[in-house]
Motif scaffolding. Structure first.
Motif, PDB file in Angstrom:
ATOM      1  N   ASP A 246      -4.706  -4.224   8.675  1.00 16.45           N
ATOM      2  CA  ASP A 246      -4.258  -5.359   9.482  1.00 16.45           C
ATOM      3  C   ASP A 246      -2.790  -5.280   9.890  1.00 16.45           C
ATOM      4  O   ASP A 246      -2.248  -6.248  10.413  1.00 16.45           O
ATOM      5  CB  ASP A 246      -4.534  -6.662   8.711  1.00 16.45           C
ATOM      6  CG  ASP A 246      -4.084  -6.576   7.268  1.00 16.45           C
ATOM      7  OD1 ASP A 246      -2.959  -6.096   7.030  1.00 16.45           O
ATOM      8  OD2 ASP A 246      -4.860  -6.972   6.367  1.00 16.45           O
ATOM      9  N   HIS A 247      -2.147  -4.145   9.656  1.00 17.16           N
ATOM     10  CA  HIS A 247      -0.769  -3.951  10.123  1.00 17.16           C
ATOM     11  C   HIS A 247      -0.667  -2.747  11.060  1.00 17.16           C
ATOM     12  O   HIS A 247       0.412  -2.179  11.219  1.00 17.16           O
ATOM     13  CB  HIS A 247       0.187  -3.759   8.932  1.00 17.16           C
ATOM     14  CG  HIS A 247       0.569  -5.049   8.261  1.00 17.16           C
ATOM     15  ND1 HIS A 247       1.300  -5.104   7.088  1.00 17.16           N
ATOM     16  CD2 HIS A 247       0.320  -6.347   8.605  1.00 17.16           C
ATOM     17  CE1 HIS A 247       1.476  -6.376   6.744  1.00 17.16           C
ATOM     18  NE2 HIS A 247       0.888  -7.139   7.641  1.00 17.16           N
ATOM     19  N   VAL A 248      -1.769  -2.390  11.670  1.00 18.49           N
ATOM     20  CA  VAL A 248      -1.776  -1.188  12.529  1.00 18.49           C
ATOM     21  C   VAL A 248      -0.755  -1.323  13.660  1.00 18.49           C
ATOM     22  O   VAL A 248      -0.094  -0.353  14.043  1.00 18.49           O
ATOM     23  CB  VAL A 248      -3.192  -0.922  13.079  1.00 18.49           C
ATOM     24  CG1 VAL A 248      -3.215   0.334  13.933  1.00 18.49           C
ATOM     25  CG2 VAL A 248      -4.195  -0.789  11.934  1.00 18.49           C
TER      26      VAL A 248
ATOM     27  N   HIS B  13      -3.265  -5.163   4.222  1.00 21.35           N
ATOM     28  CA  HIS B  13      -2.085  -4.400   4.650  1.00 21.35           C
ATOM     29  C   HIS B  13      -2.175  -2.943   4.173  1.00 21.35           C
ATOM     30  O   HIS B  13      -1.160  -2.281   3.964  1.00 21.35           O
ATOM     31  CB  HIS B  13      -0.771  -5.036   4.160  1.00 21.35           C
ATOM     32  CG  HIS B  13      -0.736  -6.528   4.253  1.00 21.35           C
ATOM     33  ND1 HIS B  13      -1.320  -7.211   5.299  1.00 21.35           N
ATOM     34  CD2 HIS B  13      -0.205  -7.479   3.440  1.00 21.35           C
ATOM     35  CE1 HIS B  13      -1.140  -8.518   5.109  1.00 21.35           C
ATOM     36  NE2 HIS B  13      -0.483  -8.693   3.988  1.00 21.35           N
ATOM     37  N   SER B  14      -3.386  -2.445   3.973  1.00 23.03           N
ATOM     38  CA  SER B  14      -3.551  -1.102   3.408  1.00 23.03           C
ATOM     39  C   SER B  14      -3.106   0.005   4.348  1.00 23.03           C
ATOM     40  O   SER B  14      -2.710   1.079   3.892  1.00 23.03           O
ATOM     41  CB  SER B  14      -5.018  -0.867   3.003  1.00 23.03           C
ATOM     42  OG  SER B  14      -5.271  -1.483   1.758  1.00 23.03           O
ATOM     43  N   ASP B  15      -3.169  -0.224   5.669  1.00 17.97           N
ATOM     44  CA  ASP B  15      -2.840   0.868   6.586  1.00 17.97           C
ATOM     45  C   ASP B  15      -1.383   1.302   6.485  1.00 17.97           C
ATOM     46  O   ASP B  15      -1.013   2.349   7.027  1.00 17.97           O
ATOM     47  CB  ASP B  15      -3.170   0.474   8.030  1.00 17.97           C
ATOM     48  CG  ASP B  15      -2.483  -0.820   8.439  1.00 17.97           C
ATOM     49  OD1 ASP B  15      -2.981  -1.900   8.067  1.00 17.97           O
ATOM     50  OD2 ASP B  15      -1.429  -0.737   9.083  1.00 17.97           O
ATOM     51  N   GLY B  16      -0.558   0.548   5.757  1.00 18.71           N
ATOM     52  CA  GLY B  16       0.821   0.967   5.522  1.00 18.71           C
ATOM     53  C   GLY B  16       0.924   2.188   4.633  1.00 18.71           C
ATOM     54  O   GLY B  16       1.996   2.765   4.458  1.00 18.71           O
ATOM     55  N   SER B  17      -0.200   2.619   4.064  1.00 23.01           N
ATOM     56  CA  SER B  17      -0.182   3.774   3.171  1.00 23.01           C
ATOM     57  C   SER B  17      -0.267   5.104   3.931  1.00 23.01           C
ATOM     58  O   SER B  17       0.625   5.945   3.806  1.00 23.01           O
ATOM     59  CB  SER B  17      -1.346   3.676   2.169  1.00 23.01           C
ATOM     60  OG  SER B  17      -1.589   4.920   1.570  1.00 23.01           O
TER      61      SER B  17
ATOM     62  N   ALA C 186       0.817  -1.225   0.000  1.00 19.49           N
ATOM     63  CA  ALA C 186       0.000   0.000   0.000  1.00 19.49           C
ATOM     64  C   ALA C 186       0.845   1.267   0.000  1.00 19.49           C
ATOM     65  O   ALA C 186       0.441   2.283  -0.574  1.00 19.49           O
ATOM     66  CB  ALA C 186      -0.923  -0.006   1.228  1.00 19.49           C
ATOM     67  N   ALA C 187       2.030   1.203   0.626  1.00 22.46           N
ATOM     68  CA  ALA C 187       2.875   2.395   0.695  1.00 22.46           C
ATOM     69  C   ALA C 187       3.220   2.909  -0.701  1.00 22.46           C
ATOM     70  O   ALA C 187       3.528   4.089  -0.885  1.00 22.46           O
ATOM     71  CB  ALA C 187       4.141   2.089   1.484  1.00 22.46           C
TER      72      ALA C 187
ATOM     73  N   VAL D 297       9.616   0.439  16.208  1.00 24.77           N
ATOM     74  CA  VAL D 297      10.473   1.580  15.841  1.00 24.77           C
ATOM     75  C   VAL D 297      10.829   1.630  14.363  1.00 24.77           C
ATOM     76  O   VAL D 297      11.053   2.697  13.811  1.00 24.77           O
ATOM     77  CB  VAL D 297      11.782   1.586  16.664  1.00 24.77           C
ATOM     78  CG1 VAL D 297      11.520   2.035  18.086  1.00 24.77           C
ATOM     79  CG2 VAL D 297      12.459   0.222  16.636  1.00 24.77           C
ATOM     80  N   ASP D 298      10.883   0.492  13.695  1.00 25.03           N
ATOM     81  CA  ASP D 298      11.347   0.476  12.306  1.00 25.03           C
ATOM     82  C   ASP D 298      10.311   0.941  11.291  1.00 25.03           C
ATOM     83  O   ASP D 298      10.596   1.032  10.107  1.00 25.03           O
ATOM     84  CB  ASP D 298      11.782  -0.946  11.924  1.00 25.03           C
ATOM     85  CG  ASP D 298      13.050  -1.343  12.646  1.00 25.03           C
ATOM     86  OD1 ASP D 298      13.414  -0.645  13.603  1.00 25.03           O
ATOM     87  OD2 ASP D 298      13.663  -2.343  12.251  1.00 25.03           O
ATOM     88  N   PHE D 299       9.097   1.196  11.746  1.00 27.95           N
ATOM     89  CA  PHE D 299       8.065   1.562  10.784  1.00 27.95           C
ATOM     90  C   PHE D 299       7.734   3.046  10.892  1.00 27.95           C
ATOM     91  O   PHE D 299       7.431   3.557  11.973  1.00 27.95           O
ATOM     92  CB  PHE D 299       6.824   0.697  10.992  1.00 27.95           C
ATOM     93  CG  PHE D 299       7.055  -0.729  10.583  1.00 27.95           C
ATOM     94  CD1 PHE D 299       6.821  -1.130   9.274  1.00 27.95           C
ATOM     95  CD2 PHE D 299       7.561  -1.655  11.473  1.00 27.95           C
ATOM     96  CE1 PHE D 299       7.065  -2.440   8.876  1.00 27.95           C
ATOM     97  CE2 PHE D 299       7.814  -2.968  11.083  1.00 27.95           C
ATOM     98  CZ  PHE D 299       7.564  -3.357   9.787  1.00 27.95           C
ATOM     99  N   GLN D 300       7.816   3.708   9.769  1.00 24.64           N
ATOM    100  CA  GLN D 300       7.632   5.158   9.714  1.00 24.64           C
ATOM    101  C   GLN D 300       6.244   5.597  10.169  1.00 24.64           C
ATOM    102  O   GLN D 300       6.094   6.509  10.964  1.00 24.64           O
ATOM    103  CB  GLN D 300       7.842   5.644   8.269  1.00 24.64           C
ATOM    104  CG  GLN D 300       9.278   5.555   7.792  1.00 24.64           C
ATOM    105  CD  GLN D 300      10.121   6.695   8.328  1.00 24.64           C
ATOM    106  OE1 GLN D 300       9.677   7.835   8.340  1.00 24.64           O
ATOM    107  NE2 GLN D 300      11.318   6.389   8.774  1.00 24.64           N
ATOM    108  N   LEU D 301       5.240   4.934   9.626  1.00 22.91           N
ATOM    109  CA  LEU D 301       3.876   5.384   9.881  1.00 22.91           C
ATOM    110  C   LEU D 301       3.440   4.935  11.274  1.00 22.91           C
ATOM    111  O   LEU D 301       3.465   3.749  11.585  1.00 22.91           O
ATOM    112  CB  LEU D 301       2.969   4.784   8.810  1.00 22.91           C
ATOM    113  CG  LEU D 301       1.712   5.560   8.448  1.00 22.91           C
ATOM    114  CD1 LEU D 301       2.049   6.970   7.969  1.00 22.91           C
ATOM    115  CD2 LEU D 301       0.939   4.808   7.377  1.00 22.91           C
TER     116      LEU D 301
END
Ligand code: ZN
Length: 361
Positions: free
Chosen positions: A262-264, A239-243, A213-214, A270-274
């Motif tokens: 489903d990745h909220v 996995h859309s919330d990665g956008s 999604a990003a 720490v490794d995830f920007q969003l």
């Protein structure tokens, strides 16, 4: 944040954390006074079930990462019987938290074991839906040569698992899962996507896509799906919330697609920007824009057993929620309520949407 291992040790304590009264009420209202929005049958690993009985459903999970390993190495993960018992105990906590159904999107090429799912479903009391489809293109299975696969050949395989059953068992798939890694499908991924589209059209089965999604990957999937004439109401981009991009989200939901959020939990690592907060806020903004009917909540967790080599374990621990399959009920839903999401919208996302999506008219 607690590590995954720490959590495993304290799983017993987690059992004592009760769901909020209102979430429990909405869960119990699954077959509420107003009746189901749409009836139909769902294929579970224990046989067909009326869609109105699905209740609160987690539509993108994995009970184990490749349970098939237990058939080849029976002593792995403490042994099959022990592992099944452990999984069932943890799933009972998920049930106590108000969940009734789990959709396991582990495909044949990442070690699906349909008898394992059946056993865990029986022992935990949770309904489970198994999938057909494929995770990797080419598949991570040395016996399968992807370049030799045609769209027609893959379609036939998916339809067989839907109509006749999986691995000769008669247990039928209730959903099609396709993994598209890149932002634009590769030639092999496109073969799989078109095959899934044709199997969906032939059988009415819904599709759930692993989506980057990003990089707005849903848009490139949609172009292929529309070329195949698939009804967008039968497709969820997971996995859309990665956008975090509302323009991307609104474009897809207005075309009729659903979004799997489903990745909220990754927003807490720490490794995830969003951030967790931004991912949750996007869910709220979509609801405010009138699209609660296009959102699914899940946590893409796997617990208990993993085929991952040692050097990949720390990464997996980072991306799995420490609450495992209790993340949605214990953390995300309470947070959504705090930022103003109503019980009725939670019910729509967790009960009504899965009922419509997985139910076959
Ligand atoms: Zn997954």
């Amino acid at each position: 944040m607690r590590s995954r291992r720490t959590f495993l040790k304290s799983a017993g304590a987690a059992a004592l954390v009760a769901p909020t009264a209102s979430f429990r009420a909405s869960a119990l209202d699954a077959v509420g006074a107003t009746g189901p929005r749409r009836t139909g049958l769902v294929q579970t690993v224990l046989g067909p079930l009326d869609a109105s009985k699905l209740g609160v459903t987690l539509p993108h999970e994995h009970i184990a990462d490749g349970p098939d390993v237990l058939n080849r190495w029976p002593k792995a993960w403490g042994g099959r019987a022990e592992f099944v018992a452990k999984a069932a105990e943890k799933l009972k906590l998920v049930k106590v938290a108000g969940v009734s159904t789990i959709v396991d999107l582990t495909t044949y090429d990442v070690g699906r074991d349909i008898r394992f799912l059946e056993e865990v479903s029986r022992k935990s009391g949770l309904s489970m839906i198994a999938c057909t489809g494929q995770r990797f293109f080419p598949p991570q299975d040395p016996h399968v040569s992807m370049p030799a696969r045609t769209i027609a050949g893959l379609t036939e395989f998916f339809v067989k698992e839907i109509e006749q059953g999986i691995d000769g068992t008669g247990i039928k798939a209730g959903v099609i899962k396709i993994g598209i890694i890149s932002n634009r499908p590769t030639a092999l991924e496109e073969t799989g996507l078109r095959a899934a589209a044709r199997a969906s059209k032939a059988t009415g089965m819904p599709m759930r896509n692993h989506t980057d999604a990003a990089h707005r990957a849903g848009e490139s999937h949609a172009a292929i799906l529309e070329d195949e004439g698939v009804n967008p109401a039968r497709v969820s981009f997971d996995h859309s919330d990665g956008s975090g991009d509302m323009d991307y989200f609104l474009g897809l939901v207005k075309r009729g697609y659903s979004l799997g959020m489903d990745h909220v939990h990754r927003g807490t690592a720490v490794d995830f920007q969003l951030s967790f907060e931004r991912r949750a806020q996007c869910i709220k903004l979509l609801i405010d824009a009138g699209f609660a009917t296009k959102i699914f909540l899940s946590q893409d967790a796997e617990f208990g057993g993993s085929l991952l080599p040692e050097n990949a374990r720390s990464w997996r621990e980072k991306i799995d929620p420490p609450e495992e399959m209790l993340f949605i009920t214990q953390r995300l839903i309470p947070h959504l309520k705090r930022i103003g999401v109503s019980d009725s919208d939670i019910h729509t996302m967790t009960v009504e949407n899965p009922r419509s999506f997985f139910g076959q008219a």
